[in-house]
Design a protein around this motif. Structure first.
Motif, PDB file in Angstrom:
ATOM      1  N   GLN A 120      34.240  17.216 101.359  1.00 22.54           N
ATOM      2  CA  GLN A 120      35.045  17.252 100.133  1.00 22.54           C
ATOM      3  C   GLN A 120      34.761  18.542  99.365  1.00 22.54           C
ATOM      4  N   ARG A 121      33.487  18.912  99.355  1.00 22.75           N
ATOM      5  CA  ARG A 121      33.117  20.149  98.660  1.00 22.75           C
ATOM      6  C   ARG A 121      33.790  21.354  99.324  1.00 22.75           C
ATOM      7  N   ALA A 122      33.747  21.377 100.639  1.00 19.79           N
ATOM      8  CA  ALA A 122      34.364  22.501 101.361  1.00 19.79           C
ATOM      9  C   ALA A 122      35.865  22.575 101.057  1.00 19.79           C
ATOM     10  N   PHE A 123      36.526  21.415 101.049  1.00 15.79           N
ATOM     11  CA  PHE A 123      37.963  21.415 100.751  1.00 15.79           C
ATOM     12  C   PHE A 123      38.222  21.819  99.291  1.00 15.79           C
ATOM     13  N   SER A 124      37.385  21.351  98.382  1.00 15.48           N
ATOM     14  CA  SER A 124      37.529  21.721  96.970  1.00 15.48           C
ATOM     15  C   SER A 124      37.409  23.233  96.790  1.00 15.48           C
ATOM     16  N   LEU A 125      36.427  23.829  97.474  1.00 11.86           N
ATOM     17  CA  LEU A 125      36.254  25.279  97.394  1.00 11.86           C
ATOM     18  C   LEU A 125      37.494  25.987  97.923  1.00 11.86           C
ATOM     19  N   HIS A 126      38.023  25.464  99.022  1.00  9.88           N
ATOM     20  CA  HIS A 126      39.222  26.043  99.631  1.00  9.88           C
ATOM     21  C   HIS A 126      40.397  26.023  98.654  1.00  9.88           C
ATOM     22  N   ILE A 127      40.607  24.873  98.037  1.00  7.87           N
ATOM     23  CA  ILE A 127      41.765  24.738  97.136  1.00  7.87           C
ATOM     24  C   ILE A 127      41.585  25.589  95.874  1.00  7.87           C
ATOM     25  N   LEU A 128      40.359  25.634  95.363  1.00  9.52           N
ATOM     26  CA  LEU A 128      40.112  26.480  94.185  1.00  9.52           C
ATOM     27  C   LEU A 128      40.480  27.929  94.487  1.00  9.52           C
ATOM     28  N   LYS A 129      40.089  28.377  95.666  1.00  5.63           N
ATOM     29  CA  LYS A 129      40.404  29.739  96.081  1.00  5.63           C
ATOM     30  C   LYS A 129      41.912  29.926  96.175  1.00  5.63           C
ATOM     31  N   GLU A 130      42.590  28.917  96.738  1.00  4.74           N
ATOM     32  CA  GLU A 130      44.042  29.007  96.930  1.00  4.74           C
ATOM     33  C   GLU A 130      44.786  29.091  95.594  1.00  4.74           C
ATOM     34  N   ILE A 131      44.320  28.377  94.583  1.00  6.62           N
ATOM     35  CA  ILE A 131      45.047  28.447  93.301  1.00  6.62           C
ATOM     36  C   ILE A 131      44.675  29.708  92.511  1.00  6.62           C
ATOM     37  N   GLY A 132      43.729  30.481  93.043  1.00  3.88           N
ATOM     38  CA  GLY A 132      43.471  31.783  92.444  1.00  3.88           C
ATOM     39  C   GLY A 132      42.215  31.863  91.592  1.00  3.88           C
ATOM     40  N   TYR A 133      41.377  30.848  91.686  1.00  2.07           N
ATOM     41  CA  TYR A 133      40.098  30.895  90.956  1.00  2.07           C
ATOM     42  C   TYR A 133      39.234  31.990  91.573  1.00  2.07           C
ATOM     43  N   ASP A 134      38.621  32.803  90.719  1.00  2.00           N
ATOM     44  CA  ASP A 134      37.854  33.964  91.170  1.00  2.00           C
ATOM     45  C   ASP A 134      36.372  33.601  91.273  1.00  2.00           C
ATOM     46  N   PHE A 135      35.889  33.493  92.503  1.00  2.00           N
ATOM     47  CA  PHE A 135      34.488  33.105  92.699  1.00  2.00           C
ATOM     48  C   PHE A 135      33.498  34.225  92.376  1.00  2.00           C
ATOM     49  N   ASP A 136      33.980  35.441  92.224  1.00  2.00           N
ATOM     50  CA  ASP A 136      33.078  36.498  91.748  1.00  2.00           C
ATOM     51  C   ASP A 136      32.815  36.351  90.254  1.00  2.00           C
ATOM     52  N   GLY A 137      33.617  35.491  89.614  1.00  2.00           N
ATOM     53  CA  GLY A 137      33.439  35.260  88.185  1.00  2.00           C
ATOM     54  C   GLY A 137      33.253  33.786  87.887  1.00  2.00           C
ATOM     55  N   GLY A 138      32.691  33.052  88.853  1.00  2.00           N
ATOM     56  CA  GLY A 138      32.496  31.622  88.621  1.00  2.00           C
ATOM     57  C   GLY A 138      31.806  30.932  89.792  1.00  2.00           C
ATOM     58  N   ARG A 139      31.609  29.639  89.697  1.00  2.00           N
ATOM     59  CA  ARG A 139      30.981  28.858  90.760  1.00  2.00           C
ATOM     60  C   ARG A 139      31.332  27.392  90.575  1.00  2.00           C
ATOM     61  N   LEU A 140      31.187  26.636  91.639  1.00  3.73           N
ATOM     62  CA  LEU A 140      31.490  25.200  91.607  1.00  3.73           C
ATOM     63  C   LEU A 140      30.209  24.405  91.777  1.00  3.73           C
ATOM     64  N   ASP A 141      29.938  23.485  90.864  1.00  2.86           N
ATOM     65  CA  ASP A 141      28.747  22.643  90.957  1.00  2.86           C
ATOM     66  C   ASP A 141      29.103  21.174  90.784  1.00  2.86           C
ATOM     67  N   GLU A 142      28.136  20.335  91.095  1.00  3.12           N
ATOM     68  CA  GLU A 142      28.329  18.890  91.016  1.00  3.12           C
ATOM     69  C   GLU A 142      27.790  18.364  89.683  1.00  3.12           C
ATOM     70  N   THR A 143      28.455  17.347  89.150  1.00  2.29           N
ATOM     71  CA  THR A 143      27.998  16.779  87.884  1.00  2.29           C
ATOM     72  C   THR A 143      28.474  15.337  87.776  1.00  2.29           C
ATOM     73  N   GLY A 144      28.033  14.646  86.728  1.00  4.79           N
ATOM     74  CA  GLY A 144      28.465  13.268  86.517  1.00  4.79           C
ATOM     75  C   GLY A 144      29.811  13.168  85.822  1.00  4.79           C
ATOM     76  N   HIS A 145      30.004  13.959  84.792  1.00  3.94           N
ATOM     77  CA  HIS A 145      31.264  13.980  84.036  1.00  3.94           C
ATOM     78  C   HIS A 145      31.823  15.400  84.067  1.00  3.94           C
ATOM     79  N   PRO A 146      32.749  15.654  85.006  1.00  2.00           N
ATOM     80  CA  PRO A 146      33.191  17.030  85.261  1.00  2.00           C
ATOM     81  C   PRO A 146      33.747  17.763  84.044  1.00  2.00           C
ATOM     82  N   PHE A 147      33.552  19.073  84.063  1.00  2.95           N
ATOM     83  CA  PHE A 147      34.017  19.952  82.988  1.00  2.95           C
ATOM     84  C   PHE A 147      34.109  21.365  83.536  1.00  2.95           C
ATOM     85  N   ALA A 148      34.848  22.208  82.810  1.00  2.00           N
ATOM     86  CA  ALA A 148      34.811  23.646  83.073  1.00  2.00           C
ATOM     87  C   ALA A 148      34.194  24.279  81.850  1.00  2.00           C
TER      88      ALA A 148
END
Lengths: 505, 505
Positions: free
Chosen positions: B212-240
């Protein structure tokens, strides 16, 4: 007029605020080194600068001066606890260090330092000392002036040593490093000539990162690291960091072609972390709730890395589980051969790649050069030459260029003169602690073999960890071992161990 | 006397310092929610308190007042840039909000708030509103007084709405929420009576977290999220969270029995993050470098979650790759069935589990209750009763206890009255933006089908993201869509989509 108790309370609230700022700075530093996105790094550095400048101002403020003056007044000493006296003495030392340098001069120095570190990176890349030389000359000139501002009783270099290892002097180090050098140099030579050398090719087989991580977590747990008060992350240059006593983090680096990087690195940083995790709760929120010096800190990491992690008995317990995490890499390797391989020794040019036996020589070279620079008028331009000569004399190797010579470490470009000796002091302390520990824990080897590390860790907590900065390095050493610093214990340990590994007579 | 340019420079340096502090606070909050060890959390909260208190002091200081007075002087307005005027207006609003409440009263309120939130947790666990009631009564009393301190032109609740959605009023919301309710309530009823319902059992099959994490990373990249300026982590109550414009982080939660939590949650938070990542560089270091309001922010997350992520064309492109990441779960499920399943709608009691169609009704209920509380003298003791009645009326369901009723959300215990409407405003904005976007991008559906999301994101950046706080919500909406807030677009979208999914005539 406020009572002394009120002033004491005000002082502790004030230093707690400084520590709160420092915790935020530490978290930002940890984050930058463990996965912060690169595009935000420059702005993050500005935040660190903003908060650091606040810390500097609070540490040198009129308010701080008021607390220090009031609480160091001889007439009130009897009303103060030992904790208060030690804490105020620490604050006073920091205060004096910081206020004696003219503010503009310090700011100019900080800018130069950042510049020199970035030039160093390029100079190292190009193996061109000439590029760095003008910057390093200025850094040294600043440091020489700072020593004069601070003042010194004996010689200038003593003042720099005291920044990292309070109370330690050139006189003390000359003695122990001299004895160490006299014994280690011929031993390294003997080993170079040894007929039999450990087999090591199996060390370099593929070992998946995820499995190395799992084994690292396992070993950290086994040595007593508390994961409710910490975590393990990946980084380029591993470190341990205490954010607060309940949050002491470890980092490591994974080399899929050499598992030793992560395993011994993790144990090393774990040793640092155990120190911080086991400081007495009574010191929380005061400047005393940190390790007492660089050298004592290093003694704890080296104790776990070498006296525990490279001990035969430790692997009698854990070699089987290492085999399980690995992918067949050790299946045909006996425990004896494994033990010898992880204790292989060979002179090398790069400090960071040096083994347990030759490492102290790398430090002794740097110490002798730093001392000459500050006490004997050695000039920056002479550094490459003296560096190469000493490597040839002590390790039998001459760098082919400055990248593998005088440019290999960042420390001097950052102005960190006086820091290197702590690494070797840590070795000496660790060996002396180990010798003293055997009086209380004569079954040390058996305990490692049983995986019963708790009594060992508890001894370290009882004698070292719990005190934080309540004791100076020399007090810790004397109280724990009954004597002053003595090079004999490290020399005995290294001689015995390496004569055994290399089957010398 | 300093020139106006000097004062402007001083002001921006001053607010940059405040923003630096806020960045440190945000990192600490992110860390606490993504893996900070629990033993250090209490002390970490103290650090957050220390730095927040500094921010409060700086935001309400004499120095800030000096800058605001000097830079809002009518005689100098012509010399100031639009950026300066907007930034100072924002600082003034914050200043006025903060200085008007007596300091001690605010401190007492903050303590009560923390207490009420922790009581809420227990009360919810026990499904016992009576436990929370006395605390909530005090919270509401404070908020009623705060509104008086702040002053209000129209009605008290307008003042609270303005905190989260500047410029929005009860009059505006009554109109659009009213229209929405009138159309959605019968539609929900129709769907409940529909003969055919989407098959959904395949949604709940095991889907490994790592995949699920791998797919989430894939989709984030596809919608244009810039991983050089961010990261994806796990949490209990999601937020940006935006730490700075080059460091905008996303978090998500993985449910191994329902992949929708992570996938749609990640797309939702990704929408928030895209907003912050694409604010103009020219605003960096000023208070304008953030999203302009809660509602506009939510419009961006909901745009990506629903108008992109739940669109048939999106899955025409990505269903195959989802299948590859999954473990056979979708092998015998057609794209059409998959699409219907992820758009299933069913009235429920819990807002956080509600679907796209029924969600606005959960918000409308809360809005009507809050409005009654602040404008019409509704008392806290009446909350459970009115809550249950409205759920029965709008959603046809009556909570069996307060845990699944009035106690389900933390917002009121934290004093966040006026916040809930932003969620539904975000839906309305998103639908209106989508409608306007179709004029510029008539091939919207085809583009999703081709995985060509870039022009869509660029439209949002050009019309919304880049401005940060340079425009108020109403200006953004008007400039991007050519009209005021209009409920028609969301109503049309929901009616058309759900009549189609449920094959209603």
């Amino acid at each position: 007029m406020p009572s002394i108790k009120d002033i004491e309370k005000g002082y502790f609230e004030y230093v707690k605020k400084i520590m709160d700022f420092e915790e935020a700075i530490s978290l930002m530093a940890w984050d930058l080194r463990t996965g912060a996105p690169k595009k935000g790094a420059e702005q993050r550095s500005e935040v660190i600068g903003t908060l650091s400048s606040e810390v500097f101002q609070m540490s040198t403020s009129e308010e701080m001066r008021y607390y220090i003056d009031a609480l160091t007044d001889p007439s009130v000493q009897d009303e103060l606890s030992e904790k208060t006296r030690r804490s105020v003495a620490y604050s006073k030392k920091e205060y004096d260090k910081n206020v004696k340098i003219p503010e503009q001069e310090y700011k100019d120095y900080v800018i130069l330092q950042a510049k020199a570190e970035s030039i160093w990176e390029e100079a190292k890349e190009q193996a061109d000392f000439g590029m760095l030389q003008p910057y390093l000359e200025k850094i040294v000139a600043y440091k020489r002036r700072f020593v004069e501002y601070w003042g010194h009783a004996g010689n200038p270099y003593d003042r720099l040593l005291d920044l990292y290892e309070p109370g330690v002097t050139v006189q003390m180090i000359d003695k122990v490093f001299g004895e160490l050098r006299e014994q280690i140099v011929p031993l390294v030579q003997e080993i170079s000539d040894a007929r039999e050398r450990p087999q090591t090719s199996f060390l370099y087989k593929p070992f998946a990162k995820e499995k190395q991580r799992a084994f690292s977590l396992h070993i950290l747990k086994e040595i007593g690291y508390d994961f409710d008060g910490g975590r393990l992350d990946e980084t380029g240059h591993p470190f341990a960091i205490s954010l607060n006593p309940g949050d002491v983090r470890v980092t490591t680096r994974y080399d899929e072609k050499d598992f030793r990087t992560a395993v011994f690195g993790t144990i090393h940083e774990g040793g640092h972390a155990l120190y911080e995790q086991n400081i007495s709760n009574e010191l929380t929120g005061t400047p005393l709730a940190n390790g007492t010096s660089m050298g004592i800190h290093e003694s704890q990491s080296l104790f776990f890395e070498n006296f525990v992690g490279r001990h035969f008995a430790f692997w009698e317990k854990y070699y089987d589980s290492l085999k399980q995490f690995a992918d067949g890499q050790f299946d045909s390797v006996s425990l004896e051969d494994f033990y010898k391989a992880i204790n292989v020794s060979c002179p090398s040019l790069i400090r960071l790649e040096a083994d347990e036996l030759t490492y102290p020589l790398h430090i002794i070279i740097r110490y002798e050069i730093e001392k000459a620079l500050f006490n004997d008028g050695l000039e920056v331009g002479d550094l490459p030459g003296i560096w190469n000569e000493k490597y040839e004399e002590y390790l039998g190797l001459r760098p082919e260029n400055d990248r593998e010579g005088v440019l290999q470490d960042i420390h001097w470009s950052g102005g960190d003169f006086g820091y290197f000796p702590s690494y070797a002091l840590g070795y000496l302390y660790a060996a002396q602690f180990k010798h003293a520990m055997l009086n209380d824990i004569p079954r040390f080897d058996d305990m490692l073999k049983e995986g019963n590390i708790k009594p060992i860790r508890e001894w370290l907590t009882a004698n070292i960890h719990q005190y934080g900065r309540m004791k100076k390095p020399a007090e810790i050493l004397k109280d724990a071992t009954g004597e002053e610093l003595n090079a004999k214990y490290l020399i005995d340990y290294l001689s015995k161990k390496y004569r055994n590994v290399y089957q010398l007579v």
